[in-house]
Design a protein around this motif. Structure first.
Motif, PDB file in Angstrom:
ATOM      1  N   ASP A  48      13.877   2.757  -8.274  1.00 33.09           N
ATOM      2  CA  ASP A  48      12.713   2.155  -8.914  1.00 33.09           C
ATOM      3  C   ASP A  48      11.687   1.801  -7.846  1.00 33.09           C
ATOM      4  O   ASP A  48      11.935   1.918  -6.648  1.00 33.09           O
ATOM      5  CB  ASP A  48      13.141   0.908  -9.691  1.00 33.09           C
ATOM      6  CG  ASP A  48      13.895  -0.081  -8.846  1.00 33.09           C
ATOM      7  OD1 ASP A  48      13.255  -0.697  -7.960  1.00 33.09           O
ATOM      8  OD2 ASP A  48      15.116  -0.246  -9.015  1.00 33.09           O
ATOM      9  N   VAL A  49      10.539   1.336  -8.260  1.00 33.01           N
ATOM     10  CA  VAL A  49       9.462   1.096  -7.301  1.00 33.01           C
ATOM     11  C   VAL A  49       9.543  -0.276  -6.651  1.00 33.01           C
ATOM     12  O   VAL A  49       8.731  -0.605  -5.797  1.00 33.01           O
ATOM     13  CB  VAL A  49       8.078   1.236  -7.996  1.00 33.01           C
ATOM     14  CG1 VAL A  49       7.883   2.640  -8.499  1.00 33.01           C
ATOM     15  CG2 VAL A  49       7.930   0.211  -9.114  1.00 33.01           C
ATOM     16  N   GLY A  50      10.519  -1.084  -7.034  1.00 28.92           N
ATOM     17  CA  GLY A  50      10.617  -2.436  -6.516  1.00 28.92           C
ATOM     18  C   GLY A  50      10.912  -2.469  -5.018  1.00 28.92           C
ATOM     19  O   GLY A  50      11.386  -1.484  -4.453  1.00 28.92           O
ATOM     20  N   PRO A  51      10.631  -3.616  -4.379  1.00 27.59           N
ATOM     21  CA  PRO A  51      10.850  -3.740  -2.930  1.00 27.59           C
ATOM     22  C   PRO A  51      12.319  -3.792  -2.561  1.00 27.59           C
ATOM     23  O   PRO A  51      13.183  -3.859  -3.432  1.00 27.59           O
ATOM     24  CB  PRO A  51      10.147  -5.050  -2.586  1.00 27.59           C
ATOM     25  CG  PRO A  51      10.207  -5.839  -3.841  1.00 27.59           C
ATOM     26  CD  PRO A  51      10.093  -4.848  -4.960  1.00 27.59           C
ATOM     27  N   ARG A  99       0.821  -1.208   0.000  1.00 26.72           N
ATOM     28  CA  ARG A  99       0.000   0.000   0.000  1.00 26.72           C
ATOM     29  C   ARG A  99       0.858   1.262   0.000  1.00 26.72           C
ATOM     30  O   ARG A  99       0.531   2.261  -0.650  1.00 26.72           O
ATOM     31  CB  ARG A  99      -0.914   0.010   1.229  1.00 26.72           C
ATOM     32  CG  ARG A  99      -1.982  -1.066   1.229  1.00 26.72           C
ATOM     33  CD  ARG A  99      -2.986  -0.885   0.113  1.00 26.72           C
ATOM     34  NE  ARG A  99      -4.119  -1.793   0.273  1.00 26.72           N
ATOM     35  CZ  ARG A  99      -4.899  -2.182  -0.718  1.00 26.72           C
ATOM     36  NH1 ARG A  99      -4.664  -1.753  -1.958  1.00 26.72           N
ATOM     37  NH2 ARG A  99      -5.911  -2.995  -0.486  1.00 26.72           N
ATOM     38  N   SER A 100       1.967   1.229   0.762  1.00 27.31           N
ATOM     39  CA  SER A 100       2.822   2.423   0.849  1.00 27.31           C
ATOM     40  C   SER A 100       3.386   2.796  -0.513  1.00 27.31           C
ATOM     41  O   SER A 100       3.422   3.979  -0.881  1.00 27.31           O
ATOM     42  CB  SER A 100       3.956   2.182   1.851  1.00 27.31           C
ATOM     43  OG  SER A 100       4.740   1.063   1.454  1.00 27.31           O
ATOM     44  N   VAL A 101       3.816   1.797  -1.288  1.00 27.08           N
ATOM     45  CA  VAL A 101       4.365   2.070  -2.620  1.00 27.08           C
ATOM     46  C   VAL A 101       3.235   2.489  -3.565  1.00 27.08           C
ATOM     47  O   VAL A 101       3.397   3.403  -4.381  1.00 27.08           O
ATOM     48  CB  VAL A 101       5.097   0.818  -3.156  1.00 27.08           C
ATOM     49  CG1 VAL A 101       5.579   1.059  -4.587  1.00 27.08           C
ATOM     50  CG2 VAL A 101       6.274   0.460  -2.259  1.00 27.08           C
ATOM     51  N   GLU A 102       2.113   1.821  -3.450  1.00 27.91           N
ATOM     52  CA  GLU A 102       0.973   2.145  -4.306  1.00 27.91           C
ATOM     53  C   GLU A 102       0.559   3.608  -4.133  1.00 27.91           C
ATOM     54  O   GLU A 102       0.333   4.336  -5.116  1.00 27.91           O
ATOM     55  CB  GLU A 102      -0.198   1.223  -3.961  1.00 27.91           C
ATOM     56  CG  GLU A 102      -1.487   1.541  -4.699  1.00 27.91           C
ATOM     57  CD  GLU A 102      -2.684   0.855  -4.070  1.00 27.91           C
ATOM     58  OE1 GLU A 102      -3.778   1.467  -4.090  1.00 27.91           O
ATOM     59  OE2 GLU A 102      -2.540  -0.263  -3.539  1.00 27.91           O
ATOM     60  N   LYS A 103       0.470   4.077  -2.876  1.00 27.63           N
ATOM     61  CA  LYS A 103      -0.009   5.419  -2.608  1.00 27.63           C
ATOM     62  C   LYS A 103       1.031   6.492  -2.936  1.00 27.63           C
ATOM     63  O   LYS A 103       0.698   7.562  -3.452  1.00 27.63           O
ATOM     64  CB  LYS A 103      -0.423   5.533  -1.145  1.00 27.63           C
ATOM     65  CG  LYS A 103      -1.650   4.692  -0.797  1.00 27.63           C
ATOM     66  CD  LYS A 103      -1.975   4.775   0.685  1.00 27.63           C
ATOM     67  CE  LYS A 103      -3.199   3.921   1.024  1.00 27.63           C
ATOM     68  NZ  LYS A 103      -3.509   3.962   2.482  1.00 27.63           N
TER      69      LYS A 103
END
Length: 484
Positions: free
Chosen positions: A481-484, A318-322
């Motif tokens: 990048d958006v990866g974990p 959720r944190s990355v999504e938002k």
């Protein structure tokens, strides 16, 4: 110069038994670690001999970087038995478990720590009449801890320490210029992994040194002009006090660790962004990793790998999504193979998946694991703190192949990969993983090398040990990048 991985090669011992108040004593620092209760049944039977052994051991506490802390053993046997016991248990705890508690210093710390019954050990030592021998056996006994101890003792006393090791004259050293400070600068560039040892020659800024300086400047958010000015010196400068502080902190970190580490395990040094794989007590593999950014630090965990995941999907947190995907349209989702599923954004399997082609699933409540990545270019960076908290492994497919072979599941792993879909391969035995933080490594000669403290985690330990803080520099935040 290749540096040995301290996090992979050092063993330490700590204990769970609480001890009594320990005070730090410095000319400018009066920090006091939190007090803890003494055992209910305190050992008695002190003699002049055993009390003297205790005082002698405490007087030599500088060998463990604890010379800025006070353990009062001035009481006399008889009426002062309780006070002597209190001092012995406090010092014993400092040696066996650490003078500080990492679970109180850090929001998350689950690396296994040893269980030692200090009360029973002290009682046995008093009965045998040899408290000194008992205390000597509580500290880590491995060679690298001994090297740290030797280096700490060899460092000039704090009061004699110069303000800086490399003087700042106010005049920058420009590319190609000769300067007597260049050898010391080159030495630190080597220590920080920016420069090869063979290129650290002479008193002139060579092209190789200039390139190394530019890389360092870029990592720390400084204009990459290749000149050594005040900002660059601030990063590279290590006074004797800085060196002693780092060594003492790293000895403390080792005392936190279970001395009987699993003979088969994976250790990740978050500070150095390196992984070490141990099999049956032997180091069989070492490789680069990418770990959490300074504001998204990878926590210090003890958490086993229980399965390999071929062709993983990624459910976006959720944190990355938002924060990083809010407002993205259908085109972005299609381009990144993302789709909504049960109210969550899920990235489908494939080489462009943020987890790459393999995930090393770990058991912990923090959603931290090892995985592959399509962002291979990050492994060429010196400061590899660039993820959202998980650990990205260099040549992750090769590492998965190695683990599958060692665990006897190669056929299952190959079959899983061939499906092209997310497929799980359970390991016959879980492989323990320790995510550690060590900023002192060892060079080929076995000498301690002080590295960067990218998370700035050393100061909170140093303050608790009575060593104060240092003027540390952290790598600058970079677009990731958006990866974990």
């Amino acid at each position: 110069m290749r540096l040995g991985l301290i996090g992979a090669s050092l063993l330490a011992m700590t204990c769970a038994l609480s001890a009594c108040e320990v005070k730090t004593t410095t000319a400018s620092n009066t920090q006091q670690p939190a007090a803890a209760a003494a055992p209910a049944a305190a050992p008695t039977g002190w003699t002049t001999t055993t009390a003297g052994q205790l005082r002698k051991a405490i007087a030599a506490r500088g060998a463990h970087g604890l010379d800025r802390m006070s353990f009062d053993a001035s009481a006399q046997p008889g009426a002062g038995d309780d006070a002597l016991t209190k001092a012995a248990l406090a010092y014993g705890k400092a040696l066996s478990q650490g003078a500080t508690d990492p679970t109180k210093l850090f929001d998350v710390y689950t690396v296994p720590r040893p269980q030692v019954d200090l009360g029973r050990g002290l009682a046995a030592a008093l009965q045998a009449g040899d408290v000194g021998k008992w205390l000597a056996g509580l500290a880590p006994q491995d060679e690298n801890y001994a090297r740290l101890s030797k280096a700490y003792l060899a460092t000039p006393k704090w009061e004699q320490t110069p303000a800086s090791a490399i003087p700042d004259t106010g005049k920058p050293i420009k590319p190609g210029e000769a300067d007597p400070r260049v050898p010391a600068i080159a030495h630190q560039l080597v220590a920080f992994d920016y420069l090869d040892k063979a290129a650290a020659q002479g008193d002139r800024l060579t092209p190789a040194m200039i390139l190394a300086i530019k890389k360092m400047q870029a990592d720390y958010g400084i204009k990459p002009d290749g000149m050594i000015g005040s900002a660059a010196l601030g990063i590279l400068n290590l006074s004797d006090a800085d060196r002693a502080r780092a060594i003492a902190v790293n000895m403390e970190r080792l005392r936190w660790l279970d001395r009987n580490a699993p003979t088969t395990r994976i250790d990740v040094n978050l500070a150095a962004a390196r992984l070490s794989y141990w099999r049956d007590g032997k180091l069989v593999d070492s490789r680069k990793v990418v770990v959490g950014e300074p504001d998204k630090e990878t926590p210090q965990l003890g958490s086993p790998i229980f399965r390999l995941v071929a062709n993983p999907t990624w459910t976006v947190p959720r944190s990355v999504e938002k924060k990083e995907m809010a407002g993205k349209g259908a085109g972005y989702l299609r381009a990144n193979n993302l789709a909504w599923k049960n109210g969550w954004l899920v990235q489908q399997s494939g080489p462009k998946n943020s987890l790459g082609l393999v995930k090393f699933d770990m058991s912990n409540e923090h959603a931290i694991y090892l995985h592959d990545t399509p962002a291979k270019q990050l492994f060429a960076e010196i400061q590899r703190q660039r993820s959202h908290g998980c650990v990205r492994v260099e040549d992750a497919l090769g590492f998965a192949e190695l683990l599958a072979k060692d665990e006897g599941v190669t056929d299952q792993w190959h079959a899983a990969r061939a499906t092209g879909k997310e497929t799980f391969v359970k390991l016959p035995k879980e492989i323990p993983v320790r995510l550690l933080y060590q900023t002192v490594l060892f060079d080929d000669a076995g000498e301690p090398v002080i590295r960067a403290d990218p998370y700035g985690w050393n100061d909170r330990v140093a303050v608790a040990l009575g060593l104060g803080t240092s003027a540390s520099y952290k790598p600058a935040a970079r677009d990731a990048d958006v990866g974990p």
